[in-house]
Design a protein around this motif. Structure first.
Motif, PDB file in Angstrom:
ATOM      1  N   CYS A   1      -3.686   6.424 -10.350  1.00  0.00           N
ATOM      2  CA  CYS A   1      -3.374   7.509 -11.286  1.00  0.00           C
ATOM      3  C   CYS A   1      -4.641   8.149 -11.841  1.00  0.00           C
ATOM      4  O   CYS A   1      -4.630   9.304 -12.266  1.00  0.00           O
ATOM      5  CB  CYS A   1      -2.535   6.970 -12.451  1.00  0.00           C
ATOM      6  SG  CYS A   1      -0.918   6.320 -11.976  1.00  0.00           S
ATOM      7  N   ALA A   2      -5.744   7.384 -11.826  1.00  0.00           N
ATOM      8  CA  ALA A   2      -7.007   7.903 -12.343  1.00  0.00           C
ATOM      9  C   ALA A   2      -7.547   9.052 -11.498  1.00  0.00           C
ATOM     10  O   ALA A   2      -8.502   9.714 -11.911  1.00  0.00           O
ATOM     11  CB  ALA A   2      -8.036   6.784 -12.427  1.00  0.00           C
TER      12      ALA A   2
ATOM     13  N   GLU B   1     -19.040   7.057 -11.995  1.00  0.00           N
ATOM     14  CA  GLU B   1     -17.889   6.681 -11.177  1.00  0.00           C
ATOM     15  C   GLU B   1     -16.898   5.898 -12.045  1.00  0.00           C
ATOM     16  O   GLU B   1     -17.029   4.695 -12.241  1.00  0.00           O
ATOM     17  CB  GLU B   1     -18.333   5.846  -9.976  1.00  0.00           C
ATOM     18  CG  GLU B   1     -17.265   5.743  -8.901  1.00  0.00           C
ATOM     19  CD  GLU B   1     -17.798   5.118  -7.625  1.00  0.00           C
ATOM     20  OE1 GLU B   1     -17.383   5.543  -6.538  1.00  0.00           O
ATOM     21  OE2 GLU B   1     -18.646   4.202  -7.717  1.00  0.00           O
ATOM     22  N   LYS B   2     -15.890   6.609 -12.557  1.00  0.00           N
ATOM     23  CA  LYS B   2     -14.928   5.984 -13.468  1.00  0.00           C
ATOM     24  C   LYS B   2     -14.073   4.957 -12.748  1.00  0.00           C
ATOM     25  O   LYS B   2     -13.751   3.896 -13.279  1.00  0.00           O
ATOM     26  CB  LYS B   2     -14.040   7.041 -14.108  1.00  0.00           C
ATOM     27  CG  LYS B   2     -13.146   6.508 -15.214  1.00  0.00           C
ATOM     28  CD  LYS B   2     -12.425   7.636 -15.920  1.00  0.00           C
ATOM     29  CE  LYS B   2     -11.662   7.089 -17.114  1.00  0.00           C
ATOM     30  NZ  LYS B   2     -10.625   6.139 -16.734  1.00  0.00           N
ATOM     31  N   THR B   3     -13.644   5.291 -11.562  1.00  0.00           N
ATOM     32  CA  THR B   3     -13.002   4.340 -10.667  1.00  0.00           C
ATOM     33  C   THR B   3     -13.481   4.684  -9.269  1.00  0.00           C
ATOM     34  O   THR B   3     -14.067   5.749  -9.064  1.00  0.00           O
ATOM     35  CB  THR B   3     -11.469   4.396 -10.783  1.00  0.00           C
ATOM     36  OG1 THR B   3     -10.890   3.296 -10.080  1.00  0.00           O
ATOM     37  CG2 THR B   3     -10.929   5.696 -10.204  1.00  0.00           C
ATOM     38  N   LYS B   4     -13.267   3.836  -8.308  1.00  0.00           N
ATOM     39  CA  LYS B   4     -13.888   3.994  -7.003  1.00  0.00           C
ATOM     40  C   LYS B   4     -13.624   5.375  -6.406  1.00  0.00           C
ATOM     41  O   LYS B   4     -12.484   5.771  -6.179  1.00  0.00           O
ATOM     42  CB  LYS B   4     -13.373   2.920  -6.042  1.00  0.00           C
ATOM     43  CG  LYS B   4     -14.088   2.910  -4.705  1.00  0.00           C
ATOM     44  CD  LYS B   4     -13.625   1.763  -3.829  1.00  0.00           C
ATOM     45  CE  LYS B   4     -14.374   1.755  -2.507  1.00  0.00           C
ATOM     46  NZ  LYS B   4     -13.933   0.644  -1.630  1.00  0.00           N
ATOM     47  N   GLY B   5     -14.698   6.119  -6.192  1.00  0.00           N
ATOM     48  CA  GLY B   5     -14.597   7.429  -5.578  1.00  0.00           C
ATOM     49  C   GLY B   5     -14.214   8.553  -6.515  1.00  0.00           C
ATOM     50  O   GLY B   5     -14.072   9.691  -6.090  1.00  0.00           O
TER      51      GLY B   5
ATOM     52  N   GLY C   1     -16.829   4.157 -20.231  1.00  0.00           N
ATOM     53  CA  GLY C   1     -16.659   3.359 -19.027  1.00  0.00           C
ATOM     54  C   GLY C   1     -15.295   3.562 -18.382  1.00  0.00           C
ATOM     55  O   GLY C   1     -14.683   4.616 -18.495  1.00  0.00           O
ATOM     56  N   GLN C   2     -14.799   2.525 -17.730  1.00  0.00           N
ATOM     57  CA  GLN C   2     -13.603   2.647 -16.918  1.00  0.00           C
ATOM     58  C   GLN C   2     -12.309   2.491 -17.701  1.00  0.00           C
ATOM     59  O   GLN C   2     -11.263   2.956 -17.261  1.00  0.00           O
ATOM     60  CB  GLN C   2     -13.641   1.623 -15.783  1.00  0.00           C
ATOM     61  CG  GLN C   2     -14.772   1.845 -14.794  1.00  0.00           C
ATOM     62  CD  GLN C   2     -14.740   0.870 -13.631  1.00  0.00           C
ATOM     63  OE1 GLN C   2     -14.020  -0.114 -13.661  1.00  0.00           O
ATOM     64  NE2 GLN C   2     -15.507   1.161 -12.605  1.00  0.00           N
ATOM     65  N   LYS C   3     -12.332   1.850 -18.866  1.00  0.00           N
ATOM     66  CA  LYS C   3     -11.072   1.484 -19.509  1.00  0.00           C
ATOM     67  C   LYS C   3     -10.891   1.992 -20.931  1.00  0.00           C
ATOM     68  O   LYS C   3      -9.821   1.798 -21.505  1.00  0.00           O
ATOM     69  CB  LYS C   3     -10.923  -0.041 -19.513  1.00  0.00           C
ATOM     70  CG  LYS C   3     -10.721  -0.649 -18.134  1.00  0.00           C
ATOM     71  CD  LYS C   3     -10.377  -2.128 -18.232  1.00  0.00           C
ATOM     72  CE  LYS C   3     -10.057  -2.707 -16.864  1.00  0.00           C
ATOM     73  NZ  LYS C   3      -9.649  -4.132 -16.948  1.00  0.00           N
ATOM     74  N   SER C   4     -11.879   2.638 -21.511  1.00  0.00           N
ATOM     75  CA  SER C   4     -11.785   3.003 -22.920  1.00  0.00           C
ATOM     76  C   SER C   4     -12.025   4.493 -23.134  1.00  0.00           C
ATOM     77  O   SER C   4     -12.837   5.106 -22.440  1.00  0.00           O
ATOM     78  CB  SER C   4     -12.793   2.207 -23.748  1.00  0.00           C
ATOM     79  OG  SER C   4     -12.522   0.830 -23.688  1.00  0.00           O
ATOM     80  N   LEU C   5     -11.330   5.041 -24.110  1.00  0.00           N
ATOM     81  CA  LEU C   5     -11.499   6.427 -24.539  1.00  0.00           C
ATOM     82  C   LEU C   5     -11.498   6.447 -26.059  1.00  0.00           C
ATOM     83  O   LEU C   5     -10.867   5.604 -26.707  1.00  0.00           O
ATOM     84  CB  LEU C   5     -10.356   7.308 -24.035  1.00  0.00           C
ATOM     85  CG  LEU C   5     -10.149   7.461 -22.533  1.00  0.00           C
ATOM     86  CD1 LEU C   5      -8.813   8.137 -22.270  1.00  0.00           C
ATOM     87  CD2 LEU C   5     -11.265   8.285 -21.929  1.00  0.00           C
TER      88      LEU C   5
ATOM     89  N   ASN D   1     -12.962   9.211  -1.663  1.00  0.00           N
ATOM     90  CA  ASN D   1     -12.005   8.932  -0.623  1.00  0.00           C
ATOM     91  C   ASN D   1     -10.606   8.632  -1.140  1.00  0.00           C
ATOM     92  O   ASN D   1      -9.804   8.054  -0.453  1.00  0.00           O
ATOM     93  CB  ASN D   1     -12.493   7.790   0.260  1.00  0.00           C
ATOM     94  CG  ASN D   1     -13.007   6.623  -0.543  1.00  0.00           C
ATOM     95  OD1 ASN D   1     -12.946   6.653  -1.766  1.00  0.00           O
ATOM     96  ND2 ASN D   1     -13.526   5.643   0.144  1.00  0.00           N
ATOM     97  N   ASN D   2     -10.290   9.064  -2.324  1.00  0.00           N
ATOM     98  CA  ASN D   2      -8.911   8.985  -2.801  1.00  0.00           C
ATOM     99  C   ASN D   2      -8.485  10.366  -3.265  1.00  0.00           C
ATOM    100  O   ASN D   2      -9.166  10.987  -4.065  1.00  0.00           O
ATOM    101  CB  ASN D   2      -8.771   8.011  -3.976  1.00  0.00           C
ATOM    102  CG  ASN D   2      -8.735   6.581  -3.516  1.00  0.00           C
ATOM    103  OD1 ASN D   2      -8.444   6.335  -2.357  1.00  0.00           O
ATOM    104  ND2 ASN D   2      -9.031   5.668  -4.409  1.00  0.00           N
ATOM    105  N   ARG D   3      -7.311  10.819  -2.775  1.00  0.00           N
ATOM    106  CA  ARG D   3      -6.860  12.160  -3.144  1.00  0.00           C
ATOM    107  C   ARG D   3      -5.420  12.100  -3.603  1.00  0.00           C
ATOM    108  O   ARG D   3      -4.503  12.072  -2.814  1.00  0.00           O
ATOM    109  CB  ARG D   3      -6.972  13.124  -1.970  1.00  0.00           C
ATOM    110  CG  ARG D   3      -8.361  13.233  -1.414  1.00  0.00           C
ATOM    111  CD  ARG D   3      -8.439  14.363  -0.446  1.00  0.00           C
ATOM    112  NE  ARG D   3      -8.337  15.601  -1.140  1.00  0.00           N
ATOM    113  CZ  ARG D   3      -7.980  16.728  -0.559  1.00  0.00           C
ATOM    114  NH1 ARG D   3      -7.655  16.754   0.689  1.00  0.00           N
ATOM    115  NH2 ARG D   3      -7.923  17.842  -1.254  1.00  0.00           N
ATOM    116  N   CYS D   4      -5.231  12.022  -4.886  1.00  0.00           N
ATOM    117  CA  CYS D   4      -3.894  12.037  -5.457  1.00  0.00           C
ATOM    118  C   CYS D   4      -3.742  13.312  -6.255  1.00  0.00           C
ATOM    119  O   CYS D   4      -4.631  13.663  -6.996  1.00  0.00           O
ATOM    120  CB  CYS D   4      -3.681  10.823  -6.346  1.00  0.00           C
ATOM    121  SG  CYS D   4      -2.238  10.918  -7.393  1.00  0.00           S
TER     122      CYS D   4
END
Length: 464
Positions: free
Chosen positions: A40-41, A356-360, A401-405, A2-5
C-alpha cells in the motif's frame, strides 16, 4: 523502482466535532494492493495520506498504463465482459478515543471511543471508466459517502468527466488526505446547509495541460502505434519502458529527475483545471418547494504544479441553499434563500532529500501545506443577516523513517459578523504504523481561545 501499485484512497474527512472524539469519514482501498500484489505504501505516504503516485492513480480513474485486463476475467466468447477476478471490496475499521475531561473543570474522566465501519468498492470497470463507492455505519446509523463514476480521456484528450456524490476539494488540499483526528477548520465551516468538507451531488469536468501522463501513455500507445498488453511483471515495474531501477535512487539529491524519468506517475507537471455543477443540498430537502435540490452551485479550480510533486491552486465556489424558517405565530414553514460565495488559495510543497521509505519507493521527508479561504453567506440563519468570514491553516508534516509520521498545524477562523465562528487551534499529532495497513496515533489540540476545550485523543485505524 520495481513495485507499481496504483492505489487510490479518498480518506478521512474529519469535522471540528472530531476534536471531542466523534467519528470521522475515511477511505482506504487495500483491494488495489491485492490486485497489483504490491505494498500500500506504493501510493501512500502512510495510509490514508496519498503520495504523488496515488494522486495520479486517483486522478486518472484508478488505472495505469497497460493494465486494461489485469485482474479481470476474460473470455473468448465475450471480449466486452468486465468482471474482476476478486470482488473489488475493502473495509476500514476506525476508532477515535478521546479523553473526555476538559482542562480546569471538575467533570469526571470518561472515554468516548466510537467505532466506524466502512465498506468500499473501487476499480477500473473498463479502460477509461473508474468507479468508487463508500458506505459507513456508526452508532446504528448508515451513511453513503463518496460515490463516483469517472469517464477518462474523452475524445482521446486529457479531459475527464465525473458524476456522483463528490468531494469538491479532491484536487486540492483535502481532508481526505488526513491521517489525524481533527479536520481543517476552514473547510468544516457549516453555514446555512453548506459545508465544504462534505460530499455533494453533482458533475464535473477536469483535465490536465502539459502533463506527461497522456491518453496515449495510459492506452499503451506510443506514436499511435499499439503495443502488446503488459505482463503482470511489467505492471509491477519489473520490466518495460516505465520500469524503475531498484537501488539507484537511494540518498541522491537528484531523485526527482530520476523518479520522473522512470515513471510519469511519480510526478505531477503542468496544470490541472476543473469546473463543476452541484446540487445545493438544502436544509429544506424534502419540503416539496421545488428548490431544495436545484443545481445552483458552481465551482472552479486551477492548479499549477512544480518540482514534480508540489502545487499551488486557486479555487472558487458559489451556490445557494433554502433555509427553513418557522413562523411562531402560525407554525407554518417558509424557505429563505441563502446565497454563499467563497474562494481562496491552497498549496503543498514537498522538501528534503528523498529516502527509500519502503523497498523501491522513494519519499521526501517534509511537506508544508496550507489553505486560505474567504467567504460570505447572505442569510445562513434564514433571517436575512449577512455573514462574512475568512480563515486559514498552515501545516508541517514530517516522515520519520518507514513507520512514523507527525504533523503540527495551526488553524484560525475570523468573522466580525459572527463571533461564534472564530477559532484558533494548535494541533500536534504523532502516528505509528504497526503494520502498513494498521496505525495508532496520539493527537493533542490546544484551543488558544478557550483552554477548557483542549483535547487529547487516541486513534487507531485498520484497513483490509
Amino acid at each position: 523502482m520495481n513495485n507499481r501499485c496504483r492505489i487510490q484512497t479518498a480518506a478521512m474527512s474529519l469535522g471540528l466535532a472530531a476534536l471531542i472524539g466523534l467519528p470521522a469519514k475515511s477511505a482506504a482501498i487495500p483491494y488495489f494492493a491485492r490486485k497489483y500484489k504490491v505494498t500500500c505504501a506504493r501510493c501512500h505516504v502512510g495510509f490514508p495520506k496519498l503520495n504523488t503516485f496515488g494522486k495520479n492513480f486517483q486522478l486518472h480513474g484508478y488505472q495505469q498504463p497497460g493494465d486494461k485486463n489485469v485482474g479481470k476475467i476474460t473470455t473468448k466468447e465475450d471480449p466486452n465482459l468486465s468482471i474482476p477476478e476478486q470482488v473489488p471490496l475493502a473495509i476500514l475499521i476506525e476508532n477515535q478515543t478521546a479523553l473526555d475531561k476538559w482542562a480546569g473543570t471538575q467533570s469526571p474522566i470518561m472515554f468516548d471511543s466510537p467505532f466506524v465501519f466502512h465498506i468500499f468498492a473501487a476499480d477500473s470497470l473498463a479502460q477509461d471508466i473508474g468507479i468508487f463507492a463508500e458506505l459507513a455505519t456508526s452508532g446504528g446509523v448508515t451513511d453513503v459517502g463518496k460515490v463516483s463514476l469517472s469517464f477518462n480521456n474523452l475524445l482521446n484528450q486529457p479531459i475527464n468527466f465525473q458524476v456522483g456524490n463528490l468531494d469538491t476539494m479532491e484536487h486540492g488540499v483535502t481532508e481526505h488526505d488526513l491521517f489525524g483526528r481533527s479536520g481543517y477548520a476552514v473547510q468544516d465551516i457549516a453555514l446555512g446547509g453548506y459545508q465544504l468538507s462534505t460530499q455533494h451531488e453533482g458533475i464535473r469536468l477536469f483535465g490536465t495541460i502539459g502533463s506527461p501522463i497522456t491518453p496515449a501513455l495510459l492506452h499503451g500507445k506510443t506514436d499511435e502505434t499499439p503495443t502488446p498488453p503488459a505482463t503482470p511483471d511489467q505492471l509491477l515495474g519489473l520490466h518495460g519502458p516505465h520500469a524503475r531501477l531498484q537501488g539507484t535512487q537511494k540518498g541522491k539529491t537528484e531523485g526527482d529527475d530520476e523518479m520522473n524519468a522512470a515513471d510519469p506517475f511519480d510526478s505531477m507537471k503542468g496544470f490541472l483545471w476543473e469546473v463543476g455543477l452541484y446540487n445545493s443540498n438544502s436544509q429544506g430537502a424534502g419540503s416539496g418547494n421545488g428548490t431544495e435540490l436545484d443545481a445552483q452551485d458552481v465551482t472552479g479550480r486551477l492548479n499549477a504544479y512544480f518540482n514534480n510533486d508540489s502545487f499551488v491552486g486557486v479555487s472558487a465556489y458559489h451556490g445557494r441553499t433554502m433555509i427553513p424558517v418557522v413562523d411562531p405565530t402560525t407554525t407554518l414553514t417558509s424557505y429563505n434563500a441563502n446565497t454563499y460565495t467563497m474562494g481562496g488559495v491552497d498549496f503543498s510543497v514537498k522538501l528534503g532529500n528523498p529516502f527509500e521509505k519502503t523497498k523501491g519507493v522513494m519519499q521526501k521527508p517534509f511537506e508544508i501545506l496550507g489553505s486560505y479561504l474567504t467567504g460570505t453567506a447572505s442569510s445562513p440563519n434564514g433571517d436575512g443577516v449577512k455573514t462574512n468570514w475568512n480563515g486559514y491553516f498552515v501545516e508541517g508534516d514530517y516522515v520519520l523513517g518507514q513507520k512514523s509520521l507527525m504533523y503540527v498545524r495551526y488553524d484560525q477562523i475570523n468573522s466580525s459578523s459572527m463571533p461564534s465562528l472564530e477559532l484558533q487551534h494548535l494541533t500536534g499529532n504523532y502516528t505509528y504504523y504497526l503494520r502498513t495497513n494498521f496505525y495508532v496515533g496520539v493527537e493533542y489540540t490546544q484551543d488558544l481561545k478557550n483552554t477548557k476545550n483542549n483535547a487529547l485523543g487516541l486513534v487507531f485505524n485498520f484497513a483490509y
